[in-house]
Scaffold this motif. Sequence first.
Motif, mmCIF file in Angstrom:
data_model
loop_
_atom_site.group_PDB
_atom_site.id
_atom_site.type_symbol
_atom_site.label_atom_id
_atom_site.label_comp_id
_atom_site.label_asym_id
_atom_site.label_seq_id
_atom_site.Cartn_x
_atom_site.Cartn_y
_atom_site.Cartn_z
ATOM 1 N N SER A 189 29.998 11.019 -26.351
ATOM 2 C CA SER A 189 29.983 11.682 -27.656
ATOM 3 C C SER A 189 30.823 10.954 -28.697
ATOM 4 O O SER A 189 30.720 11.242 -29.897
ATOM 5 C CB SER A 189 30.464 13.130 -27.519
ATOM 6 N N SER A 190 31.656 10.008 -28.260
ATOM 7 C CA SER A 190 32.492 9.268 -29.211
ATOM 8 C C SER A 190 31.680 8.448 -30.203
ATOM 9 O O SER A 190 32.153 8.131 -31.299
ATOM 10 C CB SER A 190 33.479 8.360 -28.461
ATOM 11 N N GLY B 270 35.751 2.285 -20.919
ATOM 12 C CA GLY B 270 34.940 3.500 -20.848
ATOM 13 C C GLY B 270 34.337 3.865 -22.185
ATOM 14 O O GLY B 270 33.174 4.267 -22.271
ATOM 15 N N ILE B 271 35.113 3.748 -23.252
ATOM 16 C CA ILE B 271 34.611 4.015 -24.600
ATOM 17 C C ILE B 271 33.934 2.778 -25.181
ATOM 18 O O ILE B 271 32.875 2.865 -25.811
ATOM 19 C CB ILE B 271 35.755 4.477 -25.516
ATOM 20 N N GLU B 272 34.525 1.619 -24.977
ATOM 21 C CA GLU B 272 34.023 0.410 -25.630
ATOM 22 C C GLU B 272 32.611 0.035 -25.190
ATOM 23 O O GLU B 272 31.832 -0.484 -25.985
ATOM 24 C CB GLU B 272 34.990 -0.751 -25.416
ATOM 25 N N HIS B 273 32.268 0.290 -23.929
ATOM 26 C CA HIS B 273 30.896 0.011 -23.497
ATOM 27 C C HIS B 273 29.906 0.872 -24.278
ATOM 28 O O HIS B 273 28.793 0.447 -24.583
ATOM 29 C CB HIS B 273 30.743 0.263 -21.995
ATOM 30 N N ARG B 274 30.300 2.076 -24.608
ATOM 31 C CA ARG B 274 29.426 2.945 -25.402
ATOM 32 C C ARG B 274 29.354 2.476 -26.845
ATOM 33 O O ARG B 274 28.283 2.498 -27.463
ATOM 34 C CB ARG B 274 29.926 4.390 -25.304
ATOM 35 N N LEU B 275 30.477 2.011 -27.377
ATOM 36 C CA LEU B 275 30.480 1.491 -28.741
ATOM 37 C C LEU B 275 29.636 0.221 -28.862
ATOM 38 O O LEU B 275 29.081 -0.060 -29.928
ATOM 39 C CB LEU B 275 31.915 1.217 -29.192
ATOM 40 N N ILE C 273 17.708 1.153 -27.235
ATOM 41 C CA ILE C 273 18.922 0.434 -26.821
ATOM 42 C C ILE C 273 19.387 0.977 -25.476
ATOM 43 O O ILE C 273 19.465 2.186 -25.278
ATOM 44 C CB ILE C 273 20.041 0.601 -27.865
ATOM 45 N N GLY C 274 19.673 0.068 -24.552
ATOM 46 C CA GLY C 274 20.174 0.461 -23.241
ATOM 47 C C GLY C 274 21.026 -0.650 -22.664
ATOM 48 O O GLY C 274 21.040 -1.770 -23.186
ATOM 49 N N PHE C 275 21.735 -0.363 -21.588
ATOM 50 C CA PHE C 275 22.530 -1.393 -20.937
ATOM 51 C C PHE C 275 21.626 -2.396 -20.228
ATOM 52 O O PHE C 275 20.600 -2.026 -19.649
ATOM 53 C CB PHE C 275 23.505 -0.781 -19.934
ATOM 54 N N PHE C 276 22.024 -3.651 -20.275
ATOM 55 C CA PHE C 276 21.261 -4.713 -19.620
ATOM 56 C C PHE C 276 21.375 -4.583 -18.101
ATOM 57 O O PHE C 276 22.464 -4.577 -17.538
ATOM 58 C CB PHE C 276 21.788 -6.081 -20.051
#
Length: 336
Positions: free
Chosen positions: A18-19, A127-132, A98-101
């Motif tokens: 949610s960040s 944990g947050i930066e991967h989402r950003l 958009i998704g993780f490779f």
Amino acid sequence: MKILIIQKKFMGDVLVTSSILPLLKKKYPKSEISFLLEEKHAQILLGNPYIDHFIYFSSGPNKTLSDLKDYKFDLVIDLYSKIETAIISFFSGAKTRIGFFKKYTQFFYNHPVKRSIKVKSKNTTLGIEHRLQMLEPLGIPFQEVFPKVYIQEEELAKAIQILNKNGLSPNDNLVMISTFGSSDEKTYPVEYMVELLEYIAADKPSVKILCNFLPSQKELFESLYSKLSSETKNLVVKSFDTKNLREFAAVISLCKCLIGNEGGATNVSKSLDIPTFTIFSPHIRKSDWAWTSRPEVDKFLHVTDFIKDSKSYKDFKPSFLKADLQEFLDQTILTT
């Protein structure tokens, strides 16, 4: 602009995901944001002003896609990025996906994002930066941002009622304990937790201790409680209980601090800006989950801070924690 955020499992992951919402809303102020997740995890996001719609996973991808068809999304950000959600992303009709490779899912996205292995800020952590990172294809640059739990007025009033029922008030020195982890491997040894509770009680005899645990852990709590001294037992509010996550979060918001095992409770506490002292399981990396918007007060301890390369909770002696715990208590507990 219609945006779909996907995060399937684990309350902590949903909360941290949610960040990215305020940054999306800032970039696309007229956007309509939907959040696809498991229904049991939605309660942690109730009251979030950036979410327009909650959508819940059905029994399979086909049924979930059927539930999504009328939304006509323009953008999908898949934070789960496994086969099920990759298929949902691809067939959602969104032009931007958009998704993780990952080797087995990269073809479902326009923008497969490779996770960074280096942190930009020690406060946000991976944990947050991967989402950003998921926002980079949209031209949204990195900035420090943190999850937030929103407590409603009626929830706060209910929390005060719960305290009053236990002879407490928000003016008391309330300390919430994340007594156990969600599994044995995430749980600081009971005999060590007993020692920490004894230390807290002796150092700050004005506190009232609220112990949080799952219904399935009640027997384990009774065992822990039986090992406490009578003086510490007098400070533990044994009858304290909350019926759901929202009640629990509202009560935390009235506490002076939270101390205990890393997991959902510590993430909720930090999201409420409540000072948090976190004991990390040996197999969880601080670089992934030790995020904080209050680095001047929050504490994060891991066994490898004291014994390099250790992978055992048994090595994580309570004596190692006491100096940091003393400082934390002095910062957060009012003296009388």
